[in-house]
Write an enzyme that holds these catalytic residues in place. Sequence first.
Site, PDB file in Angstrom:
ATOM      1  N   LYS A   1     -26.640 -14.341  -7.544  1.00 16.70           N
ATOM      2  CA  LYS A   1     -27.506 -13.160  -7.461  1.00 16.70           C
ATOM      3  C   LYS A   1     -26.984 -12.324  -6.297  1.00 16.70           C
ATOM      4  CE  LYS A   1     -32.323 -11.744  -7.440  1.00 16.70           C
ATOM      5  NZ  LYS A   1     -32.219 -10.704  -6.447  1.00 16.70           N
TER       6      LYS A   1
ATOM      7  N   TYR B   1     -22.922  -7.391 -14.479  1.00 10.70           N
ATOM      8  CA  TYR B   1     -23.375  -8.687 -14.994  1.00 10.70           C
ATOM      9  C   TYR B   1     -24.185  -8.589 -16.285  1.00 10.70           C
ATOM     10  CZ  TYR B   1     -27.008  -6.978 -11.846  1.00 10.70           C
ATOM     11  OH  TYR B   1     -27.902  -6.186 -11.185  1.00 10.70           O
TER      12      TYR B   1
ATOM     13  N   SER C   1     -36.900  -6.130 -13.349  1.00  5.07           N
ATOM     14  CA  SER C   1     -36.468  -7.054 -12.295  1.00  5.07           C
ATOM     15  C   SER C   1     -36.597  -8.475 -12.827  1.00  5.07           C
ATOM     16  CB  SER C   1     -37.284  -6.838 -11.031  1.00  5.07           C
ATOM     17  OG  SER C   1     -38.620  -7.057 -11.326  1.00  5.07           O
TER      18      SER C   1
ATOM     19  N   ASP D   1       0.850  -1.197   0.000  1.00 12.26           N
ATOM     20  CA  ASP D   1       0.000   0.000   0.000  1.00 12.26           C
ATOM     21  C   ASP D   1       0.884   1.245   0.000  1.00 12.26           C
ATOM     22  OD1 ASP D   1      -1.944  -1.821   0.286  1.00 12.26           O
ATOM     23  OD2 ASP D   1      -2.700  -1.091   2.222  1.00 12.26           O
TER      24      ASP D   1
ATOM     25  N   CYS E   1     -32.576   2.843  36.673  1.00 10.54           N
ATOM     26  CA  CYS E   1     -31.786   1.690  36.233  1.00 10.54           C
ATOM     27  C   CYS E   1     -32.516   0.415  36.661  1.00 10.54           C
ATOM     28  CB  CYS E   1     -30.396   1.734  36.860  1.00 10.54           C
ATOM     29  SG  CYS E   1     -29.470   0.206  36.587  1.00 10.54           S
TER      30      CYS E   1
ATOM     31  N   CYS F   1     -29.831  -1.256  39.520  1.00 10.89           N
ATOM     32  CA  CYS F   1     -29.488  -0.608  40.794  1.00 10.89           C
ATOM     33  C   CYS F   1     -30.469   0.491  41.176  1.00 10.89           C
ATOM     34  CB  CYS F   1     -28.059  -0.080  40.768  1.00 10.89           C
ATOM     35  SG  CYS F   1     -27.882   1.402  39.750  1.00 10.89           S
TER      36      CYS F   1
ATOM     37  N   ASP G   1       0.819   4.204  -2.639  1.00  7.73           N
ATOM     38  CA  ASP G   1       0.559   5.586  -2.213  1.00  7.73           C
ATOM     39  C   ASP G   1       1.653   6.530  -2.709  1.00  7.73           C
ATOM     40  OD1 ASP G   1      -1.708   4.832  -0.955  1.00  7.73           O
ATOM     41  OD2 ASP G   1      -0.867   4.812   1.068  1.00  7.73           O
TER      42      ASP G   1
ATOM     43  N   GLU H   1       3.918   1.622  -1.248  1.00  7.20           N
ATOM     44  CA  GLU H   1       4.496   1.896  -2.575  1.00  7.20           C
ATOM     45  C   GLU H   1       3.438   2.478  -3.517  1.00  7.20           C
ATOM     46  OE1 GLU H   1       8.000  -1.429  -2.972  1.00  7.20           O
ATOM     47  OE2 GLU H   1       5.943  -2.124  -2.821  1.00  7.20           O
TER      48      GLU H   1
ATOM     49  N   GLU I   1     -25.223 -17.660 -12.608  1.00  5.59           N
ATOM     50  CA  GLU I   1     -24.275 -16.843 -11.823  1.00  5.59           C
ATOM     51  C   GLU I   1     -24.925 -16.435 -10.498  1.00  5.59           C
ATOM     52  OE1 GLU I   1     -24.340 -14.288 -15.159  1.00  5.59           O
ATOM     53  OE2 GLU I   1     -25.177 -12.607 -14.038  1.00  5.59           O
TER      54      GLU I   1
ATOM     55  N   CYS J   1     -27.194   4.581  33.057  1.00  3.36           N
ATOM     56  CA  CYS J   1     -27.092   4.504  34.504  1.00  3.36           C
ATOM     57  C   CYS J   1     -25.677   5.021  34.811  1.00  3.36           C
ATOM     58  CB  CYS J   1     -27.239   3.044  34.943  1.00  3.36           C
ATOM     59  SG  CYS J   1     -26.668   2.754  36.608  1.00  3.36           S
TER      60      CYS J   1
ATOM     61  N   CYS K   1     -22.755   0.137  39.745  1.00  2.00           N
ATOM     62  CA  CYS K   1     -23.957  -0.653  39.436  1.00  2.00           C
ATOM     63  C   CYS K   1     -23.512  -2.075  39.081  1.00  2.00           C
ATOM     64  CB  CYS K   1     -24.690  -0.007  38.263  1.00  2.00           C
ATOM     65  SG  CYS K   1     -25.968  -1.045  37.550  1.00  2.00           S
TER      66      CYS K   1
ATOM     67  N   LYS L   1     -34.187 -18.281  -5.891  1.00  2.17           N
ATOM     68  CA  LYS L   1     -33.931 -17.671  -4.577  1.00  2.17           C
ATOM     69  C   LYS L   1     -33.533 -18.724  -3.546  1.00  2.17           C
ATOM     70  CE  LYS L   1     -35.506 -13.755  -3.635  1.00  2.17           C
ATOM     71  NZ  LYS L   1     -34.871 -12.440  -3.473  1.00  2.17           N
TER      72      LYS L   1
ATOM     73  N   ASP M   1     -26.494  -9.635  -3.523  1.00  4.22           N
ATOM     74  CA  ASP M   1     -27.498  -8.973  -2.694  1.00  4.22           C
ATOM     75  C   ASP M   1     -27.001  -7.577  -2.318  1.00  4.22           C
ATOM     76  OD1 ASP M   1     -29.765  -8.595  -1.316  1.00  4.22           O
ATOM     77  OD2 ASP M   1     -29.270  -9.931   0.356  1.00  4.22           O
TER      78      ASP M   1
END
Length: 697
Positions: A134, A245, A101, A52, A435, A438, A56, A54, A132, A453, A458, A341, A136
């Site tokens: 699905k 996709y 959809s 990282d 509370c 107590c 940067d 190098e 493939e 509290c 307590c 599904k 989420d």
Amino acid sequence: MYSKEQTKKLQSETTALIKKKEIGAKEIESLRDVLRFHEHRYYILNDPLISDFEYDQLYKALEKLEAENPKLVTPDSPTQRVAKGLTKDFPTVPHLVPMLSLSNSYNTEDLLDFDRKARELTDETKIEYCVEPKFDGASISLIYENDLLVRGATRGDGVEGDEITTNIKQIKSIPLSAKFSEYGLETVEIRGEVLINKNNFKKYNEQLMEQGLPPLANPRNAAAGTLRIKDPKEVGKRSLEAFVYNISYFTTLRGKKVSSGLDTHSGSLEILWELGFRSPQQDKKVLEGIDAVIKHCNEYELMRDDLPYEIDGMVIKVNDVELQDKLGMTSHHPRWAIACKFKARQATSKLLGVEFQVGRTGAVTPVAKLEPVGIGGVTVSSISIHNEDYIREKDLRIGDQVLIERAGDVIPQIVKSLAEVRNGKQKKIVFPDQCPVCKSKLFKEEGEAVWRCVNIECPAQVVERIIHFTSKDAMDIRGFGDANVRKFFDLGLLTDIPGIYELDYEKIGELEGFGERSIGNLQSAINNSKNQPLNRLIYALGIRFVGETTAKTLARSVKHLLDFQNYSLEDLQNLEDIGPKVGGSIYHFFRNKDNIRMIQQLEKLGLKLKNDKKEHATGGNLAGQSFLFTGTLPTLKRSEAEGMVEANGGQILSGVSSKLNYLVVGEDAGSKLEKAKKINSIKIISEAEFLKMIPNT
Ligand code: IVH
């Protein structure tokens, strides 16, 4: 995307560029190519070839070159993801093709039915499918024109969405340019899904909870919510990822032949992959006939929990685009694709009542008691409902039917109450003013949603603090467990944190369920914990707002834990990522006599309060020298620079004083620089001068 030869060439260009003291404007295009290559290795292949640090360094060199030569900036330069300022609003834009959809299937019959209809309408005897995952997440559409990303949008109502280009550019797995022209394409619209992986989601929720905010119910909400944040920098921090996709629309370049790869769905996934996108190229499967598809979907469902991101099913697509066109679509969904599904991770249950629990910081958390219900193989009967605002926002009432979700290994959450099915018997949830343990009066700080509290003695808080101390991410005392801590506490065998190291094992031996072996295990786990590193101990102390990351920063900053007694609020705020709120909490913790007494007691009992690293690195180049960094350094992160000092035996001071030898100054250095100028003995140096003092840089 990159052949072996290209990889070799780019890697040797990388090495050459890293070695250079000064990169010239001539090399700007090569530098950009190199950065794009490493972004691809990191974000698409998950297989980085450089550190990282190098990366940067090279990125900063490009930033510098572009600042000096503004004419040489290109819209697809890796620097152009960064956006300044806030987005005003997200204008509504039309999709080039409506985002439909998918129809859903929940069982084998549905899939057989889908296949039968597809075969009938196409006159085929067996259909080739591409299957493939699905994903989420939140769906997006991207438009590339002449190889350049020009627009990103949310799905919206499917016809129009919100234009979110600036936020989309923060997602590093979406290329800012892609050579569609090589495939004969001019304008291209692509569909995909933005997600946050399980690990990053967990971390994000932990951060929210550390700030006393309720966690999000699932990664999908986190991704969708992040896409609509008005501060693109914040979007960038959330580590969103994107899978693409589908090529939903394209125009062709005059005089160029369109690639035949686009004749099949699997071919277009391959093209997208070759162009540098993250398509499900490696997760897809092309299969003949629906039986093979059903078998594959069932097998894939078993792997669901092993994937780094959430999927809620599989998508089955007719592979041949000509057949897809023949099948066409209804007004809602294509007839050439269906979602299979997986078992739902949502369920409904009844909210029977609410219990109020007191946590280690005194926060009183309402916990919903539910009619037990199974979700994804786990029975859920109680769920935290966080705080009063959360209850009001979700309008939760006792007696309500509620929708519950359990996403992967995420703690179950109540998504919403089903207000439509109320029968008038539901009751409001009343928050206590005392509370529950107590009985002391509860308080709420301004701007906070949590009732507390404030009696630190307590019993509920004490026991929770002990449990936190022993927990896995803290001192990791295995075999102790919540139940044992509570049992010992109730019996008076354990009254505070140091008491863990002074347990009366004879008395424990008299308890039911404690044999010689379990006592031996417990004893050695407790003993071993004495050697845990300082950062774990700091986290285990349960200082408010001090999570694991802050604990690490704190541990790195001192030789001995009790050094914090001498830290001013300003000293603390000079440490990385510590602001007034966190700093204030740490400051007060180390000003409290009881806390100091407890820490001293722990040291007497054999716990390590010293920072090993600081002790060992005394022989290095910088031995005996003290450093402090201020302002933004041109190439190094603050933590990296501090790490270099410590690795070479130097010491980091927390503030400007006559004890300081070097103040390393970056951009926008403020009061520390002014203060240092007044002390003659302090040498004020640049990052470059600092780097010269470090061997091998
Ligand atoms: S194809 C016309 N493929 O599922 C075809 N969709 O319920 C459109 N989704 O809105 C979709 N992974 O957001 C397709 N591999 C995948 C997908 C996928 C997730 C989402 C997409 C769509 C929703 C349909």
